[in-house]
Design an enzyme around this catalytic site. Structure first.
Site, mmCIF file in Angstrom:
data_model
loop_
_atom_site.group_PDB
_atom_site.id
_atom_site.type_symbol
_atom_site.label_atom_id
_atom_site.label_comp_id
_atom_site.label_asym_id
_atom_site.label_seq_id
_atom_site.Cartn_x
_atom_site.Cartn_y
_atom_site.Cartn_z
ATOM 1 N N THR A 14 0.758 -1.111 -0.130
ATOM 2 C CA THR A 14 -0.345 0.083 0.157
ATOM 3 C C THR A 14 0.837 1.177 0.105
ATOM 4 O O THR A 14 2.117 1.389 0.291
ATOM 5 C CB THR A 14 -1.158 0.142 1.654
ATOM 6 O OG1 THR A 14 0.323 0.478 2.604
ATOM 7 C CG2 THR A 14 -1.726 -0.814 1.241
ATOM 8 N N ASP A 15 -0.014 2.078 -0.546
ATOM 9 C CA ASP A 15 0.613 3.577 -0.420
ATOM 10 C C ASP A 15 0.092 4.508 1.533
ATOM 11 O O ASP A 15 -0.008 3.818 2.153
ATOM 12 C CB ASP A 15 0.133 4.634 -1.210
ATOM 13 C CG ASP A 15 -0.943 5.049 -1.344
ATOM 14 O OD1 ASP A 15 -2.052 4.665 -0.246
ATOM 15 O OD2 ASP A 15 -1.274 4.749 -2.179
ATOM 16 N N GLN A 16 0.906 5.205 1.113
ATOM 17 C CA GLN A 16 0.535 6.105 2.485
ATOM 18 C C GLN A 16 -0.880 6.119 2.966
ATOM 19 O O GLN A 16 -1.247 6.722 4.152
ATOM 20 C CB GLN A 16 1.073 7.456 2.814
ATOM 21 C CG GLN A 16 2.759 7.446 2.992
ATOM 22 C CD GLN A 16 3.515 9.303 3.051
ATOM 23 O OE1 GLN A 16 2.603 10.158 2.038
ATOM 24 N NE2 GLN A 16 4.367 9.422 3.141
#
Length: 136
Positions: A14-16
């Site tokens: 995942t991203d932030q």
């Protein structure tokens, strides 16, 4: 028939914002088709021992919705087409009853000398187990 497997999204995918990074879906497609070949009785390692390799010549993804950290996803793959030197495998990523991503890859069949060759009869035979037939 479609091959199905489940996968829980790790934080690393995942991203932030906790959303699965878009390029990871191509890796999900790879996981799914590799397990589909294994379930068909022809693991990719066996193909390699036979001198058969299936590099991706085309990839397509359609994004319908996002997956998030810790989601339990279902990957579905099936053989869409087999012709000559090409094998097209369609894949879908689902969360519960929601289609998140759909697409396909076209694989070219090459030998150990990297020459394009016809799909081996054994591969075609085994892939028929997961071939979707259009009944229209």
């Amino acid at each position: 028939m479609k091959h199905e497997m489940t996968y829980r999204v790790p934080y690393a995918d995942t991203d932030q914002m906790g959303v699965v990074y878009y390029a990871n879906y191509l890796e999900y497609f790879e996981r799914s088709r590799t397990e589909m070949l294994r379930a068909a009785g022809l693991p990719y390692s066996e193909l390699e021992k036979m001198g058969v390799f299936l590099p991706v010549s085309e990839a397509c993804c359609r994004y319908h919705d996002s997956a998030h950290y810790d989601d339990l996803l279902t990957f579905r793959s099936f053989v869409q087409d087999m012709r000559g030197v090409r094998l097209t495998i369609a894949s879908e990523v689902w969360r519960d009853d929601r289609l998140l991503v759909s697409g396909h890859v076209v694989l070219a069949c090459v030998n150990s000398d990297r020459k394009v060759v016809r799909l081996p009869a054994l591969l075609v035979e085994q892939c028929r187990k997961f071939q979707e037939v259009d009944h229209a």
